[in-house]
Design an enzyme around this catalytic site. Structure first.
Site, PDB file in Angstrom:
ATOM      1  N   SER A  33       3.549   2.701  -2.110  1.00 29.71           N
ATOM      2  CA  SER A  33       3.027   3.126  -3.401  1.00 29.71           C
ATOM      3  C   SER A  33       2.222   1.970  -3.991  1.00 29.71           C
ATOM      4  O   SER A  33       2.292   0.832  -3.516  1.00 29.71           O
ATOM      5  CB  SER A  33       4.173   3.506  -4.341  1.00 29.71           C
ATOM      6  OG  SER A  33       4.924   2.346  -4.687  1.00 29.71           O
ATOM      7  N   GLY A  64      10.532  12.088  -4.180  1.00 33.43           N
ATOM      8  CA  GLY A  64      10.155  12.625  -2.875  1.00 33.43           C
ATOM      9  C   GLY A  64       8.668  12.854  -2.677  1.00 33.43           C
ATOM     10  O   GLY A  64       8.251  13.275  -1.599  1.00 33.43           O
ATOM     11  N   GLY A  71       6.169  10.651  -2.443  1.00 31.33           N
ATOM     12  CA  GLY A  71       5.644   9.760  -1.407  1.00 31.33           C
ATOM     13  C   GLY A  71       6.128  10.138  -0.020  1.00 31.33           C
ATOM     14  O   GLY A  71       5.385  10.023   0.969  1.00 31.33           O
ATOM     15  N   ASP A  72       7.375  10.600   0.075  1.00 30.35           N
ATOM     16  CA  ASP A  72       7.924  11.031   1.358  1.00 30.35           C
ATOM     17  C   ASP A  72       7.196  12.280   1.855  1.00 30.35           C
ATOM     18  O   ASP A  72       6.871  12.397   3.041  1.00 30.35           O
ATOM     19  CB  ASP A  72       9.418  11.327   1.229  1.00 30.35           C
ATOM     20  CG  ASP A  72      10.186  10.183   0.612  1.00 30.35           C
ATOM     21  OD1 ASP A  72       9.880   9.018   0.940  1.00 30.35           O
ATOM     22  OD2 ASP A  72      11.076  10.440  -0.224  1.00 30.35           O
ATOM     23  N   ASN A 114      -1.972  14.008   0.542  1.00 33.85           N
ATOM     24  CA  ASN A 114      -2.169  14.175  -0.903  1.00 33.85           C
ATOM     25  C   ASN A 114      -1.847  15.597  -1.340  1.00 33.85           C
ATOM     26  O   ASN A 114      -1.256  15.821  -2.405  1.00 33.85           O
ATOM     27  CB  ASN A 114      -3.615  13.845  -1.287  1.00 33.85           C
ATOM     28  CG  ASN A 114      -3.897  12.357  -1.326  1.00 33.85           C
ATOM     29  OD1 ASN A 114      -2.982  11.535  -1.268  1.00 33.85           O
ATOM     30  ND2 ASN A 114      -5.160  12.005  -1.416  1.00 33.85           N
TER      31      ASN A 114
END
Length: 375
Positions: free
Chosen positions: A189, A239, A241-242, A266
């Site tokens: 991130s 979650g 980013g996962d 994205n």
């Protein structure tokens, strides 16, 4: 451990090894429990890979207290409890805040050891620990048995104080730095990226930095590129980013170039933030995404030269069209859901006005199917 198979002999999709523990996530606001959900990066990533028909083997550990029925059974440790995280959404002003929440690890399950990994080769490996369960020797074993390894930097740099609060340490001090030249992708991130020298790390592996509503940036040895975001109504960032990483890897597994795969990341990240806990994906949306991926793959199959490792980092001429088609797919799916809900009682506040639903005296356990059948 579990393995799913979705390949065919005519058009094999690369197999993926996911390594990281499942968790119990508890969301709190105003001192009250708002929701209790299945957590851990492995749960969010496997959710995306399943939806996009990518084969994977999952190595994850839980305790006897694990609450959630799954199709993918983890390793149950008889002498340990399941990892538990508390996410405090009203403590974001503290110095340990992670963006708009403070995370605390309340329980920690056993680490994942090299001996826990399967004795076979994989095309892709994903080291996605969240509670300190990935050891340097485990990541080294993954590098040995996987052709391409993706790592979420949170698996490497998270540290926990005596109260369990999540803090971050520099990548050079993490004990994993010597393995960077053997990795292919490192995802972070924008906050986590401050704990490494991106200009140095990009010399060894591709670095993908996510910027939430502003999309993501992809860095590699010879260049960098910005990947556009998708509009989203954020309800719960847990979650995201996962789920992004799951979309990225799924895109690459289906043969997309890196910028298009990051765009798919994205897209799925924008879907994740609109849910509390594990997102539900509409089956019609998933089929449309597969169709758009196939079109994008066919459009660039001969237009660009791949590197020795098979990766293409240059945006294709159809990149913007792929973004538009995914945005249209999301809009159509959203409209369909709204039509189905037209006769339901309306909430006094629209979803983009809230961070979390109001506590009504009982925590919400979210364990239903992660795929919505067409109505």
């Amino acid at each position: 451990m579990v393995t799913t198979k979705t390949q065919t002999q005519d058009n094999p999709i690369p197999s993926v090894l996911i390594v990281g523990n499942y968790c119990h996530d508890v969301l709190l606001q105003g001192g009250a429990v708002v929701a209790e959900t299945l957590g851990g990066a492995a749960s969010f990533i496997s959710n995306v890979l399943t939806g996009l028909s990518v084969s994977f083997h999952l190595t994850s550990k839980v305790g006897l207290d694990f609450n959630y029925p799954l199709n993918y059974n983890p390793i149950v440790v008889q002498t340990s409890k399941t990892t538990v995280f508390h996410a405090y959404f009203d403590l974001a002003s503290s110095e340990n805040a992670h963006q708009d929440r403070v995370l605390k690890r309340v329980e920690a399950c056993d680490p994942i050891y090299p001996s826990d990994l399967p004795d076979r080769r994989f095309d892709y490996g994903m080291a996605v620990g969240v509670g300190g369960e990935i050891l340097p020797e485990t990541l080294e074993k993954m590098v040995d048995i996987c052709d391409v390894v993706f790592v979420d930097i949170q698996a490497l740099i998270r540290a926990f104080d005596k109260n369990g609060t999540v803090n971050l340490v520099g990548l050079k001090e993490s004990g994993f730095y010597h393995l960077l030249p053997r990795l292919k992708f490192l995802k972070a991130s924008s906050e986590e990226a401050l704990f490494m020298d991106v200009e140095e790390v990009r010399k060894w592996c591709c670095v993908v930095v996510t910027h939430g509503k502003d999309g993501c940036q992809v860095y590699w040895k010879d260049g960098e590129t910005q990947i556009a975001p998708f509009r989203a109504n954020q309800v719960d960032p847990t979650g995201a980013g996962d789920t992004f990483l799951g979309g990225l890897v799924a895109g690459l597994a289906h043969g997309l170039v890196v910028p298009d795969a990051a765009l798919l990341g994205n897209f799925f990240g924008s879907l994740a933030v609109a849910h509390i806990g594990l997102p539900k994906f509409d089956l019609r949306l998933l089929q449309r995404v597969k169709d758009e991926m196939q079109r994008s793959k066919l459009n660039c199959s001969c237009c660009l030269e791949r590197r020795d490792d098979g990766l293409i980092f240059t945006k294709t001429s159809g990149h913007d069209e792929f973004h538009a088609s995914l945005a249209s797919t999301k809009l159509i799916s959203t409209c369909s859901i709204q039509e189905c809900q037209r006769d339901l009682p309306r909430s006094p506040r629209t979803v983009d006005q809230v961070i979390l639903p109001q506590y009504n005296g009982q925590p919400k356990f979210l364990v239903s199917s992660v795929f919505d059948e067409p109505v």
